[in-house]
Design a protein around this motif. Structure first.
Motif, PDB file in Angstrom:
ATOM      1  N   HIS A   1      -3.825   6.831  -2.270  1.00  0.00           N
ATOM      2  CA  HIS A   1      -3.712   8.146  -1.629  1.00  0.00           C
ATOM      3  C   HIS A   1      -4.195   8.150  -0.184  1.00  0.00           C
ATOM      4  CE1 HIS A   1      -2.405   9.842  -5.428  1.00  0.00           C
ATOM      5  NE2 HIS A   1      -3.359   9.123  -5.989  1.00  0.00           N
ATOM      6  N   GLY A   2      -3.725   7.180   0.570  1.00  0.00           N
ATOM      7  CA  GLY A   2      -4.028   7.180   1.999  1.00  0.00           C
ATOM      8  C   GLY A   2      -4.393   5.802   2.493  1.00  0.00           C
TER       9      GLY A   2
ATOM     10  N   ASP B   1      -7.896  18.046   3.760  1.00  0.00           N
ATOM     11  CA  ASP B   1      -8.832  17.575   2.732  1.00  0.00           C
ATOM     12  C   ASP B   1      -8.711  18.413   1.455  1.00  0.00           C
ATOM     13  OD1 ASP B   1      -9.969  19.912   3.576  1.00  0.00           O
ATOM     14  OD2 ASP B   1     -11.871  19.043   4.241  1.00  0.00           O
ATOM     15  N   GLY B   2      -7.495  18.915   1.208  1.00  0.00           N
ATOM     16  CA  GLY B   2      -7.244  19.663  -0.019  1.00  0.00           C
ATOM     17  C   GLY B   2      -7.011  18.736  -1.207  1.00  0.00           C
ATOM     18  N   GLY B   3      -6.335  19.248  -2.213  1.00  0.00           N
ATOM     19  CA  GLY B   3      -6.097  18.469  -3.432  1.00  0.00           C
ATOM     20  C   GLY B   3      -5.120  17.334  -3.200  1.00  0.00           C
ATOM     21  N   PRO B   4      -5.063  16.429  -4.188  1.00  0.00           N
ATOM     22  CA  PRO B   4      -4.126  15.313  -4.084  1.00  0.00           C
ATOM     23  C   PRO B   4      -2.679  15.791  -4.122  1.00  0.00           C
ATOM     24  CG  PRO B   4      -5.305  15.239  -6.186  1.00  0.00           C
ATOM     25  CD  PRO B   4      -5.888  16.374  -5.409  1.00  0.00           C
TER      26      PRO B   4
ATOM     27  N   GLY C   1       0.842  -1.192   0.000  1.00  0.00           N
ATOM     28  CA  GLY C   1       0.000   0.000   0.000  1.00  0.00           C
ATOM     29  C   GLY C   1       0.879   1.244   0.000  1.00  0.00           C
ATOM     30  N   ASP C   2       0.310   2.379  -0.399  1.00  0.00           N
ATOM     31  CA  ASP C   2       1.116   3.603  -0.427  1.00  0.00           C
ATOM     32  C   ASP C   2       1.559   4.002   0.975  1.00  0.00           C
ATOM     33  OD1 ASP C   2      -1.689   4.037  -0.156  1.00  0.00           O
ATOM     34  OD2 ASP C   2      -1.467   6.167  -0.621  1.00  0.00           O
TER      35      ASP C   2
END
Ligand SMILES: Cc1ncc(C[n+]2csc(CCOP(=O)(O)OP(=O)(O)O)c2C)c(N)n1
Ligand SMILES: [Mg+2]
Length: 658
Positions: A534-535, A566-569, A505-506
């Motif tokens: 992404h998480g 909770d902003g952009g990737p 996983g990342d």
């Protein structure tokens, strides 16, 4: 023989052997390490002398035995690699790990806990401050005003099955004999720590020659005591709805054939735990899949109604028992076959303390025989007639349920989810394209659960999920040790080499990817599949289930408007990262591309990483089970209050006393 403590240590380790079933092998096949002050002039000097002299010097018993040295990149990582190696070798061999004083040594504490929890042998050699204390506090020494003999290495005590500190050369022999004893005791094994003050490592002493003679440690296969076997048989004979739970002990004992013979003779269905998966092939008529929180609904339905659970080589973690909600029959009884009485005694079981293979063989024999020898006449003693077997109706019941489940797994493997593929499709592609002997490695995140539920394992060593400590970062480092063991197996003619696939996983990747560099430098070929979502898909889902709306589980920029993450990737590129560490990288977007990449990666000779992005919100089939994670009893949030209600309903199904 006049040698330093460290030289004596290395010479001793290189001539230790283990034996089981008449086969001998080096007990300590090598040493991982990272040098610093604390070991550079001690253990490192001894390893250098050992490697320099391996072809020239002779001892009385022959050539000086070589202890190969491997430079790791992180001390926690090298303990993981050692665990991977020892688990792959079914605990017949254990790597040594040398670390420098202070942080180098305490970096191994997490690895030690992981080894001990999983009952896997590893020899840790942390360095310590001067035994003479003349120069203290040395760099990296923790001073404790309560007592000057306290060291950071005392942190190893609670996570080791054996701990000793060699403050005098005279103490070395007994410390080493104790360490080897625990490493090779299947009931006691785990992390074994011998703490080595840096001055003592370099100190010379006149050692008796016999300390360095070849020594064989016999790994026991304890047989069941007849009275204990009779008690277990009595409980099993009365069982109408039995279920066998196969744990890691079945695999370490190489009891797969004995397990199949038992299942075929009795018809008892076999469920498995994370460590036991592969002990029975997924398509064996008696195999019913994983049991517990992330198990299959087939095994979980059987567990719910079972009147007798036969646990073999399992420590009954909360995932296995669904936090003690898995077994709902009010009259359920347990029979535990385990080499460790500690585990055999769990859940108020009838204890059968023995090696898994010996115990299963004895049970098969005893259950196959006549019910009561005393009342049998010669004519009626046909064992096939009087042997124990579950009813045909029972077998047909779980057989039909299993067929339904097989279709559900097939659908999950081919979900055709979009726009990003689902993780279950990644598992499907891997399961279909890997050779059944390829080793799949995982440890933490949403993958272990999905794997326990969905992975079809057909070989005892092909499923390697570390779920005792579920330690993020185990995957790549563990895979390194696993591949080293696979290569050693092939070199020794024990079995053909295996490809090793670490599924990462990342989150796990970001914690510990550095042993990729060790693999590259050693020319050890690994396959990686980096699952970028992404998480934390896992903790995100868990957070939602406890009413916390995935708070803090996505990797995002901090948002100036909300003040939250909770902003952009983020612009993180793990594929580029893996490439920068020396791996060949294949970036794929679709399952079709993934399938092609798996073939290329398998065929490659260099370490290869496949990078794929998946949808963390894609659906996964239900295990129809539960895991106890307490929900806030009072909360302002409505979502938490709702989750608490559901928690209380599940909590009522828990049976803490069994
Ligand atoms: C060393 C460590 N820290 C924290 C945890 C708790 N934890 C379990 S899973 C997880 C997230 C894993 O993220 P990732 O590897 O991306 O897998 P995913 O959940 O996305 O499948 C965390 C933080 C852990 N198991 N190990
Ligand atoms: Mg993730």
């Amino acid at each position: 023989m006049r040698l330093t403590v460290a030289q004596a240590l290395v010479r001793f380790l290189a001539v230790q052997y283990s034996e089981r079933d008449g086969v001998e092998q080096r007990l300590i096949p090598g040493c991982f390490g990272i040098f610093g002050h604390g070991n550079v002039a001690g253990v490192a000097q001894a390893l250098l002398e050992n490697s320099a002299s391996r072809d020239s010097q002779h001892t009385e018993s022959g050539r000086t035995a070589h202890l190969p040295y491997h430079l790791a990149r992180n001390e926690q990582g090298m303990v993981h690699a050692s665990v991977g190696y020892a688990r792959m070798r079914n605990r017949l061999q254990a790597m040594a790990c040398t670390a420098s004083i202070g942080p180098g040594s305490t970096n191994m504490v997490t690895g030690a806990a992981l080894a001990t929890i999983n009952r896997i042998p590893v020899l840790l050699l942390p360095s310590d401050f001067f035994a003479t204390r003349v120069a203290n506090p040395v760099l990296q020494e923790l001073e404790d005003p309560r007592g000057y003999d306290v060291s950071v290495n005392d942190a190893f005590r609670p996570v080791s099955r054996f701990f000793d500190r060699v403050d005098r050369p005279e103490q070395l022999a007994s410390a080493l004999l104790g360490a080897m004893r625990v490493l090779t005791d299947p009931a006691a094994t785990g992390a074994v720590t011998v703490s080595l003050p840096q001055d003592v490592q370099a100190e010379a002493y006149d050692w008796p020659e016999e300390l360095f003679s070849r020594r064989v440690w016999h790994i026991a296969r304890p047989v069941p005591e007849p009275a204990a076997l009779a008690r277990a048989v009595e409980v099993l004979r009365a069982a109408e709805r039995p279920l066998l739970v196969a744990g890691g002990g079945v695999i370490y004992s190489e009891a797969g054939a004995a397990l199949r013979a038992f299942a075929e003779a009795t018809g008892i269905p076999v469920a498995d735990t994370q460590a036991g998966k592969g002990a029975i092939a997924w398509d064996h008529p008696c195999a019913v899949g994983g049991v517990g929180s992330t198990g299959s609904p087939v095994a979980n339905a059987l567990a719910r109604d079972a009147d007798v659970i036969l646990g073999v080589g399992t420590r009954y973690s909360d995932f296995t028992t669904a936090s003690r909600s898995a077994f709902q029959n009010p009259d359920v009884r347990f029979v535990n076959l385990n080499v460790a009485s500690f585990d055999a005694a769990k859940l108020g079981a009838t204890m059968l303390v023995a090696d898994a293979r010996e115990g299963l063989t004895a049970l098969t024999g005893a259950l196959g025989g006549p019910r009561n020898l005393a009342t049998q006449t010669a004519e009626s003693s046909d064992s096939r007639e009087s042997g124990y077997r579950v009813t045909a109706e029972y077998s047909a019941g779980f057989g039909a349920h299993r067929d339904e489940w097989t279709k559900i797994v097939d659908r999950a493997y081919h979900l055709d989810h979009g726009p990003l593929p689902s993780q279950t499709e990644v598992l499907g592609a891997l399961n279909e394209l890997l050779d059944p002997r390829d080793v799949l490695v995982q440890a933490a995140g949403s993958l272990p659960g999905d794997l326990q539920m969905l992975w079809r394992a057909a070989d005892e060593k092909a499923y390697h999920v570390e779920y005792g400590y579920s330690c993020m970062g185990y995957e790549i480092a563990g895979a390194l040790g696993i591949k080293m063991a696979a290569m050693a197996n092939a070199a020794a003619g024990r079995e053909a080499d295996r490809e090793v696939f670490a599924l990462v996983g990342d989150g796990s990747y970001l914690m510990m990817a550095q042993e990729l560099v060790t693999a590259v430098s050693e020319g050890i070929k690994l396959n990686l599949v980096i699952v970028q979502n992404h998480g934390f898909a896992s903790i995100g889902a868990l957070s939602e289930s406890v009413g916390s709306q995935r708070f803090g589980t996505a990797y995002r920029y901090r948002n100036a408007d909300t003040g939250q993450l909770d902003g952009g990737p983020l612009p993180v590129d793990l594929a580029a990262n893996a490439a920068s560490l020396g791996a060949d990288v294949i970036k794929v977007r679709t399952i079709a591309e993934l399938r092609e990449a798996i073939g290329r990666s398998r065929a490659a000779t260099r370490t290869t990483a496949i990078h794929i992005e998946t949808d963390p919100l894609a659906p996964v089939p239900s295990s129809e089970s539960w895991w106890d994670v307490p929900v806030a009893e009072v909360a302002a949030l409505d979502s938490t209050q709702q989750a608490r209600k559901s928690y209380e309903t599940h909590k009522a199904s828990q049976r803490p006393l069994i």
